[in-house]
Design a protein around this motif. Sequence first.
Motif, PDB file in Angstrom:
ATOM      1  N   VAL A 288       0.857  -1.184   0.000  1.00  0.00           N
ATOM      2  CA  VAL A 288       0.000   0.000   0.000  1.00  0.00           C
ATOM      3  C   VAL A 288       0.893   1.233   0.000  1.00  0.00           C
ATOM      4  CG1 VAL A 288      -2.026  -0.989   1.111  1.00  0.00           C
ATOM      5  CG2 VAL A 288      -0.152  -0.185   2.539  1.00  0.00           C
ATOM      6  N   PRO A 289       0.384   2.359  -0.517  1.00  0.00           N
ATOM      7  CA  PRO A 289      -0.952   2.547  -1.064  1.00  0.00           C
ATOM      8  C   PRO A 289      -1.098   1.956  -2.465  1.00  0.00           C
ATOM      9  CG  PRO A 289       0.316   4.566  -1.308  1.00  0.00           C
ATOM     10  CD  PRO A 289       1.178   3.623  -0.519  1.00  0.00           C
ATOM     11  N   ASP A 290      -2.341   1.650  -2.825  1.00  0.00           N
ATOM     12  CA  ASP A 290      -2.672   1.169  -4.154  1.00  0.00           C
ATOM     13  C   ASP A 290      -3.911   1.927  -4.606  1.00  0.00           C
ATOM     14  OD1 ASP A 290      -3.352  -0.159  -6.483  1.00  0.00           O
ATOM     15  OD2 ASP A 290      -2.901  -2.153  -5.682  1.00  0.00           O
ATOM     16  N   TYR A 291      -3.729   2.773  -5.613  1.00  0.00           N
ATOM     17  CA  TYR A 291      -4.830   3.612  -6.094  1.00  0.00           C
ATOM     18  C   TYR A 291      -5.614   2.977  -7.241  1.00  0.00           C
ATOM     19  CZ  TYR A 291      -2.925   7.294  -3.163  1.00  0.00           C
ATOM     20  OH  TYR A 291      -2.494   8.018  -2.077  1.00  0.00           O
ATOM     21  N   ASN A 292      -5.327   1.719  -7.534  1.00  0.00           N
ATOM     22  CA  ASN A 292      -6.023   1.045  -8.628  1.00  0.00           C
ATOM     23  C   ASN A 292      -6.033  -0.461  -8.370  1.00  0.00           C
ATOM     24  OD1 ASN A 292      -7.325   0.596 -11.043  1.00  0.00           O
ATOM     25  ND2 ASN A 292      -5.568   1.095 -12.338  1.00  0.00           N
ATOM     26  N   VAL A 293      -6.744  -0.856  -7.320  1.00  0.00           N
ATOM     27  CA  VAL A 293      -6.873  -2.276  -6.999  1.00  0.00           C
ATOM     28  C   VAL A 293      -7.820  -2.912  -8.011  1.00  0.00           C
ATOM     29  CG1 VAL A 293      -7.499  -3.966  -5.250  1.00  0.00           C
ATOM     30  CG2 VAL A 293      -6.509  -1.767  -4.561  1.00  0.00           C
ATOM     31  N   CYS A 294      -7.345  -3.938  -8.695  1.00  0.00           N
ATOM     32  CA  CYS A 294      -8.090  -4.564  -9.787  1.00  0.00           C
ATOM     33  C   CYS A 294      -8.436  -6.016  -9.453  1.00  0.00           C
ATOM     34  CB  CYS A 294      -7.259  -4.544 -11.066  1.00  0.00           C
ATOM     35  SG  CYS A 294      -6.777  -2.905 -11.634  1.00  0.00           S
ATOM     36  N   PRO A 295      -9.441  -6.582 -10.105  1.00  0.00           N
ATOM     37  CA  PRO A 295      -9.747  -7.996  -9.917  1.00  0.00           C
ATOM     38  C   PRO A 295      -8.515  -8.875 -10.131  1.00  0.00           C
ATOM     39  CG  PRO A 295     -11.508  -6.932 -11.123  1.00  0.00           C
ATOM     40  CD  PRO A 295     -10.413  -5.910 -11.000  1.00  0.00           C
ATOM     41  N   THR A 296      -8.391  -9.889  -9.296  1.00  0.00           N
ATOM     42  CA  THR A 296      -7.300 -10.861  -9.187  1.00  0.00           C
ATOM     43  C   THR A 296      -6.108 -10.317  -8.404  1.00  0.00           C
ATOM     44  OG1 THR A 296      -6.033 -10.475 -11.243  1.00  0.00           O
ATOM     45  CG2 THR A 296      -7.977 -11.924 -11.389  1.00  0.00           C
ATOM     46  N   ASP A 297      -6.117  -9.027  -8.040  1.00  0.00           N
ATOM     47  CA  ASP A 297      -5.053  -8.488  -7.189  1.00  0.00           C
ATOM     48  C   ASP A 297      -5.205  -9.031  -5.768  1.00  0.00           C
ATOM     49  OD1 ASP A 297      -3.992  -6.981  -9.217  1.00  0.00           O
ATOM     50  OD2 ASP A 297      -4.780  -5.062  -8.507  1.00  0.00           O
ATOM     51  N   PRO A 298      -4.101  -9.094  -5.016  1.00  0.00           N
ATOM     52  CA  PRO A 298      -4.216  -9.425  -3.592  1.00  0.00           C
ATOM     53  C   PRO A 298      -4.762  -8.237  -2.814  1.00  0.00           C
ATOM     54  CG  PRO A 298      -1.931  -8.968  -4.161  1.00  0.00           C
ATOM     55  CD  PRO A 298      -2.704  -8.930  -5.446  1.00  0.00           C
ATOM     56  N   VAL A 299      -5.643  -8.511  -1.865  1.00  0.00           N
ATOM     57  CA  VAL A 299      -6.247  -7.457  -1.059  1.00  0.00           C
ATOM     58  C   VAL A 299      -6.202  -7.851   0.417  1.00  0.00           C
ATOM     59  CG1 VAL A 299      -7.748  -6.645  -2.909  1.00  0.00           C
ATOM     60  CG2 VAL A 299      -8.579  -8.408  -1.351  1.00  0.00           C
ATOM     61  N   ALA A 300      -6.201  -6.852   1.287  1.00  0.00           N
ATOM     62  CA  ALA A 300      -6.225  -7.082   2.730  1.00  0.00           C
ATOM     63  C   ALA A 300      -7.649  -7.408   3.161  1.00  0.00           C
ATOM     64  CB  ALA A 300      -5.715  -5.848   3.466  1.00  0.00           C
ATOM     65  N   VAL A 301      -7.790  -8.450   3.983  1.00  0.00           N
ATOM     66  CA  VAL A 301      -9.105  -8.925   4.401  1.00  0.00           C
ATOM     67  C   VAL A 301      -9.062  -9.290   5.884  1.00  0.00           C
ATOM     68  CG1 VAL A 301     -10.850 -10.725   4.065  1.00  0.00           C
ATOM     69  CG2 VAL A 301      -9.620  -9.814   2.088  1.00  0.00           C
ATOM     70  N   VAL A 302     -10.100  -8.889   6.614  1.00  0.00           N
ATOM     71  CA  VAL A 302     -10.241  -9.266   8.019  1.00  0.00           C
ATOM     72  C   VAL A 302     -11.248 -10.408   8.112  1.00  0.00           C
ATOM     73  CG1 VAL A 302     -10.878  -8.504  10.334  1.00  0.00           C
ATOM     74  CG2 VAL A 302      -9.751  -6.910   8.768  1.00  0.00           C
ATOM     75  N   VAL A 303     -10.843 -11.521   8.763  1.00  0.00           N
ATOM     76  CA  VAL A 303     -11.721 -12.682   8.920  1.00  0.00           C
ATOM     77  C   VAL A 303     -12.026 -12.898  10.398  1.00  0.00           C
ATOM     78  CG1 VAL A 303     -10.896 -13.764   6.798  1.00  0.00           C
ATOM     79  CG2 VAL A 303      -9.764 -14.278   8.973  1.00  0.00           C
ATOM     80  N   ALA A 304     -12.960 -13.807  10.664  1.00  0.00           N
ATOM     81  CA  ALA A 304     -13.331 -14.141  12.035  1.00  0.00           C
ATOM     82  C   ALA A 304     -12.099 -14.555  12.816  1.00  0.00           C
ATOM     83  CB  ALA A 304     -14.369 -15.251  12.040  1.00  0.00           C
ATOM     84  N   GLY A 305     -12.083 -14.210  14.098  1.00  0.00           N
ATOM     85  CA  GLY A 305     -10.895 -14.406  14.899  1.00  0.00           C
ATOM     86  C   GLY A 305      -9.988 -13.198  14.853  1.00  0.00           C
TER      87      GLY A 305
END
Length: 215
Positions: free
Chosen positions: A29-46
């Motif tokens: 980051v930063p990424d001003y153009n996140v596109c499909p199939t890119d890796p993204v930050a995700v919050v999951v349970a726990g």
Amino acid sequence: MCGRFVTTRPTDEIAQMFDAGPANDMPDVPDYNVCPTDPVAVVVAGRKLVSMRWGFIPSWYKTPTDGPLLINARAETIAEKPAFREACRARRCLIPATGFYEWTKDADGNRLPWYIAPEDGPLTFAGVWQVWERGDARHVTCAIVTTAANQAMSAIHHRMPVTLSPDQWALWLGEEGKGAARLMTAAPEDRFAFHRVSPAVNSNRALGAGLIEPL
């Protein structure tokens, strides 16, 4: 729908905001153009902060490209669609962002991009996730939940991402029992501001903070 977005917060700031422990392979980051199939930050349970591929792969796909690229899941049908129904029940997630893009067209059919961001507070998309495995291949993937646009947003697009406020995060993750379905609604009319930006963002190779500057 939501086909591109922006993320600018550092990983440690996101982790602190969600009270989540970050993995070691987080996207740059930063990424001003996140596109499909890119890796993204995700919050999951726990409350774990992990990296996932944006583009949900159903379990029955023989290869990652065996069918349509599922970057969005419709709130109205997510609980019944075979691709998403199990994830909707058991694998919901939060996808932090700063803003997102949508497009209109002019009289000549040219695509005109708009940047959309909240007036205040963090932007968090409701998401679902899935692990896809075949042999040695393994992908952890996610999709953004969308719903019908509110009146303000409908001038640009008829769909919009489902966004969650901090007091809704725990319910969406399943930490507060059942009832997440009631969160899959459009944001309030005054939640977002939007402005035209340069057509440069029409390219998935475009980079830099200038992409979100008003045209």
